[in-house]
Motif scaffolding. Structure first.
Motif, mmCIF file in Angstrom:
data_model
loop_
_atom_site.group_PDB
_atom_site.id
_atom_site.type_symbol
_atom_site.label_atom_id
_atom_site.label_comp_id
_atom_site.label_asym_id
_atom_site.label_seq_id
_atom_site.Cartn_x
_atom_site.Cartn_y
_atom_site.Cartn_z
ATOM 1 N N VAL A 25 0.839 -1.200 0.000
ATOM 2 C CA VAL A 25 0.000 0.000 0.000
ATOM 3 C C VAL A 25 0.876 1.254 0.000
ATOM 4 C CG1 VAL A 25 -1.700 1.325 1.322
ATOM 5 C CG2 VAL A 25 -1.928 -1.166 1.117
ATOM 6 N N ASN A 26 1.906 1.251 0.856
ATOM 7 C CA ASN A 26 2.838 2.378 0.898
ATOM 8 C C ASN A 26 3.502 2.615 -0.445
ATOM 9 O OD1 ASN A 26 3.576 3.907 3.430
ATOM 10 N ND2 ASN A 26 3.403 1.849 4.256
ATOM 11 N N ALA A 27 3.964 1.533 -1.059
ATOM 12 C CA ALA A 27 4.703 1.655 -2.312
ATOM 13 C C ALA A 27 3.813 2.146 -3.443
ATOM 14 C CB ALA A 27 5.336 0.309 -2.677
ATOM 15 N N ILE A 28 2.557 1.713 -3.473
ATOM 16 C CA ILE A 28 1.638 2.199 -4.504
ATOM 17 C C ILE A 28 1.449 3.710 -4.358
ATOM 18 C CG2 ILE A 28 -0.755 2.151 -5.304
ATOM 19 C CD1 ILE A 28 -0.772 -0.847 -4.646
ATOM 20 N N GLY A 29 1.280 4.169 -3.115
ATOM 21 C CA GLY A 29 1.153 5.602 -2.891
ATOM 22 C C GLY A 29 2.401 6.355 -3.304
ATOM 23 N N THR A 30 3.565 5.803 -2.963
ATOM 24 C CA THR A 30 4.823 6.454 -3.343
ATOM 25 C C THR A 30 4.996 6.456 -4.854
ATOM 26 O OG1 THR A 30 5.817 5.727 -1.254
ATOM 27 C CG2 THR A 30 7.313 6.423 -3.011
ATOM 28 N N GLY A 31 4.641 5.343 -5.505
ATOM 29 C CA GLY A 31 4.745 5.273 -6.958
ATOM 30 C C GLY A 31 3.852 6.290 -7.645
ATOM 31 N N LEU A 32 2.659 6.488 -7.119
ATOM 32 C CA LEU A 32 1.771 7.523 -7.642
ATOM 33 C C LEU A 32 2.459 8.883 -7.627
ATOM 34 C CD1 LEU A 32 -1.690 6.776 -5.969
ATOM 35 C CD2 LEU A 32 -1.343 7.136 -8.412
ATOM 36 N N TYR A 33 3.040 9.203 -6.474
ATOM 37 C CA TYR A 33 3.654 10.518 -6.295
ATOM 38 C C TYR A 33 4.898 10.683 -7.163
ATOM 39 C CZ TYR A 33 5.970 14.431 -3.997
ATOM 40 O OH TYR A 33 6.601 15.624 -3.749
ATOM 41 N N LEU A 34 5.757 9.683 -7.178
ATOM 42 C CA LEU A 34 6.991 9.798 -7.948
ATOM 43 C C LEU A 34 6.710 9.986 -9.439
ATOM 44 C CD1 LEU A 34 9.264 7.112 -6.240
ATOM 45 C CD2 LEU A 34 9.334 9.600 -5.959
ATOM 46 N N ALA A 35 5.667 9.324 -9.920
ATOM 47 C CA ALA A 35 5.347 9.432 -11.343
ATOM 48 C C ALA A 35 4.852 10.820 -11.720
ATOM 49 C CB ALA A 35 4.290 8.387 -11.720
ATOM 50 N N ALA A 36 4.257 11.519 -10.747
ATOM 51 C CA ALA A 36 3.606 12.794 -11.081
ATOM 52 C C ALA A 36 4.240 14.001 -10.417
ATOM 53 C CB ALA A 36 2.130 12.724 -10.674
ATOM 54 N N SER A 37 5.221 13.804 -9.542
ATOM 55 C CA SER A 37 5.700 14.901 -8.707
ATOM 56 C C SER A 37 6.254 16.067 -9.523
ATOM 57 C CB SER A 37 6.765 14.393 -7.727
ATOM 58 O OG SER A 37 7.862 13.815 -8.430
ATOM 59 N N ALA A 38 7.079 15.772 -10.528
ATOM 60 C CA ALA A 38 7.695 16.854 -11.296
ATOM 61 C C ALA A 38 6.630 17.721 -11.983
ATOM 62 C CB ALA A 38 8.658 16.276 -12.332
ATOM 63 N N VAL A 39 5.644 17.062 -12.593
ATOM 64 C CA VAL A 39 4.568 17.802 -13.260
ATOM 65 C C VAL A 39 3.742 18.567 -12.232
ATOM 66 C CG1 VAL A 39 2.524 17.585 -14.711
ATOM 67 C CG2 VAL A 39 4.492 16.107 -15.104
ATOM 68 N N PHE A 40 3.470 17.943 -11.091
ATOM 69 C CA PHE A 40 2.672 18.575 -10.038
ATOM 70 C C PHE A 40 3.348 19.844 -9.528
ATOM 71 C CE2 PHE A 40 1.944 19.122 -5.467
ATOM 72 C CZ PHE A 40 0.560 19.297 -5.440
ATOM 73 N N PHE A 41 4.667 19.778 -9.314
ATOM 74 C CA PHE A 41 5.383 20.950 -8.798
ATOM 75 C C PHE A 41 5.255 22.145 -9.743
ATOM 76 C CE2 PHE A 41 8.513 17.807 -6.689
ATOM 77 C CZ PHE A 41 7.638 17.620 -5.633
ATOM 78 N N VAL A 42 5.310 21.866 -11.029
ATOM 79 C CA VAL A 42 5.283 22.948 -12.015
ATOM 80 C C VAL A 42 3.854 23.419 -12.281
ATOM 81 C CG1 VAL A 42 5.814 23.572 -14.393
ATOM 82 C CG2 VAL A 42 7.431 22.187 -13.079
ATOM 83 N N ARG A 43 2.926 22.477 -12.512
ATOM 84 C CA ARG A 43 1.581 22.842 -12.958
ATOM 85 C C ARG A 43 0.656 23.251 -11.807
ATOM 86 N NH1 ARG A 43 0.945 20.327 -18.031
ATOM 87 N NH2 ARG A 43 2.936 20.658 -19.124
ATOM 88 N N SER A 44 0.814 22.617 -10.630
ATOM 89 C CA SER A 44 -0.089 22.910 -9.526
ATOM 90 C C SER A 44 0.511 23.894 -8.525
ATOM 91 C CB SER A 44 -0.477 21.620 -8.796
ATOM 92 O OG SER A 44 -1.326 21.888 -7.701
ATOM 93 N N VAL A 45 1.757 23.654 -8.113
ATOM 94 C CA VAL A 45 2.400 24.531 -7.126
ATOM 95 C C VAL A 45 2.905 25.811 -7.786
ATOM 96 C CG1 VAL A 45 4.152 24.645 -5.305
ATOM 97 C CG2 VAL A 45 3.037 22.472 -5.820
ATOM 98 N N GLY A 46 3.184 25.763 -9.108
ATOM 99 C CA GLY A 46 3.614 26.951 -9.829
ATOM 100 C C GLY A 46 5.088 27.277 -9.679
ATOM 101 N N LEU A 47 5.937 26.250 -9.669
ATOM 102 C CA LEU A 47 7.369 26.446 -9.480
ATOM 103 C C LEU A 47 8.123 26.313 -10.791
ATOM 104 C CD1 LEU A 47 7.903 24.239 -6.293
ATOM 105 C CD2 LEU A 47 7.448 26.690 -6.371
#
Length: 420
Positions: A25-47
């Motif tokens: 369960v932990n790894a699935i959650g981490t995999g979700l985040y790792l796959a999307a983190s770079a895009v999330f930082f730029v598109r959602s957080v605005g960095l």
């Protein structure tokens, strides 16, 4: 696949099987985040990319500084309780991350998450080891690593359709999914009944527990393991950059190298870990990891020679195979040695100190690989190979020091077992 083979991938105890599910369960959650983190930082957080690097660098330092104090708290309050608290902490941090915008907010939340994430690994090791006894601990650790690798892949696949939507809320849903996974794992952890993981040191505060650490031999083992942990940065940064900048391999072949690493880690971690079940096997595993990583570096140095794209790809694939064996041997040896030489009443502190080798590698490794190794060309990889060889050679004398000359320790404070 024969039933006997499948049984080798299932922990022997009910608690071990439950912890494997929690790890999935932990790894699935981490995999979700790792796959999307770079895009999330730029598109959602605005960095910008530079701001992302700044925030993550600051949070990495915070994680490094807070790991041992939180590990000492684990000795005081019990590893399982501490791990539950860390998982809830992480779930809350990721939920808040969906609300931040800009560098300051991102850095503050990243620092809070880094503190929890850096301390999670040693607490996970302490709890996982408490689910089993004796030699089955090695096999259970290997199974958990296998499950985690599979979970990372599943999480990445689940993130793919949300990423194609290319809008802010699907990205936030991915991060909230990560938070939910950590919250579910925390609830599942509360159901485990592990006496060893609930031992409480009521008489020793975190700061005093840290001051009690005087074991320079264990510190040497930590440094050696940290050097061998460079395989993480080689896979994520060094190999792809070197392949693109210095070899004729087509860029489209890069995902296949990552696939080789993932599949090998899933299929072979349990068989490879059996070496640690024999006398002296953990030290031998760590030595083999160093040798395999040295050979990997030599293969990478040679990969720039072939002019044919597919010949270069073949040499890089060989390097990736060697890297994966080095990773598996290092993980097995490091896990066993760190746990075996950590005193029972200071598991949290010792395992947290040991995890600093990996944390330090994540801070120093990217700059070392890019600015020194790759910048120096093939000579840089040859030099890194020599460093891996030296680390492998030093494992035996360091473990001999730990075995024959254990450090004098203060009398342990009274221990009270608390059962939930």
């Amino acid at each position: 696949m024969p039933r006997s083979v499948l049984r080798a991938y299932v922990p022997a105890t009910a608690n071990g099987r439950a912890f494997a599910v929690i790890s999935l369960v932990n790894a699935i959650g981490t995999g979700l985040y790792l796959a999307a983190s770079a895009v999330f930082f730029v598109r959602s957080v605005g960095l910008t990319a530079a701001e992302v690097g700044t925030g993550l660098a600051v949070s990495g330092v915070v994680g490094f500084l807070t790991t041992v104090p939180i590990g000492a708290a684990g000795d005081r309050f019990g590893a399982r309780r501490t791990l539950v608290a860390l998982q809830v902490w992480r779930a809350g941090g990721f939920a808040v991350l969906c609300l931040v915008h800009g560098l300051v907010g991102f850095t503050l939340v990243s620092c809070a998450l880094a503190a929890a994430e850096a301390a999670t690994q040693p607490m996970t090791q302490a709890v996982a080891s408490a689910t089993v006894a004796g030699t089955d601990r090695t096999r259970t650790m290997a199974i958990i690593r296998t499950v985690r690798n599979a979970g990372f892949s599943v999480g990445a696949l689940l993130a793919a359709p949300l990423l194609t939507a290319d809008s802010v809320w699907p990205y936030r849903v991915i991060v909230l999914g990560t938070a939910a996974a950590f919250l579910v794992s925390a609830l599942m952890l509360t159901r485990l009944r592990l006496d060893g993981a609930d031992t409480v040191q009521r008489k020793v505060g975190p700061l005093r527990a840290i001051r009690r650490f005087r074991d320079w031999r264990y510190g040497l083992l930590t440094v050696l393991n940290g050097v061998l942990n460079l395989h993480v940065t080689i896979l994520s940064v060094g190999l792809p950059l070197w392949a693109l900048e210095a070899t004729a391999m087509p860029a489209g072949a890069l995902p296949f190298l990552v696939l080789v690493n993932t599949l090998m880690s899933i299929v072979l971690q349990v068989p490879v870990a059996r070496i640690a079940e024999r006398e002296g096997g953990a030290a031998r595993s760590l030595c083999l990891g160093g040798v395999a990583l040295a050979l990997c570096c030599l293969a990478l140095a040679a990969a720039g020679t072939p002019g044919s794209p597919w010949a270069a790809a073949g040499v890089l694939a060989l390097g990736c195979v060697l890297l994966t064996f080095g990773e598996m041997w290092q993980a097995t040896g490091g896990w066993e040695l760190s746990y075996d030489w950590a005193p029972e009443d200071q598991k949290g502190v010792y395992l947290s100190v040991f995890s600093l080798g990996g944390t330090g590698q994540r801070i120093v490794g990217p700059a070392l690989i890019t600015s020194v190794v790759i910048a120096a060309g093939p000579a840089g990889w040859i030099g890194l190979a020599a460093a891996f060889c030296l680390a492998a050679l030093l494992v035996t004398p360091v473990t001999r020091l730990l075995r024959t000359a254990p450090p004098a320790a203060e009398p342990a404070a009274p221990v009270e077992r608390i059962h939930p």
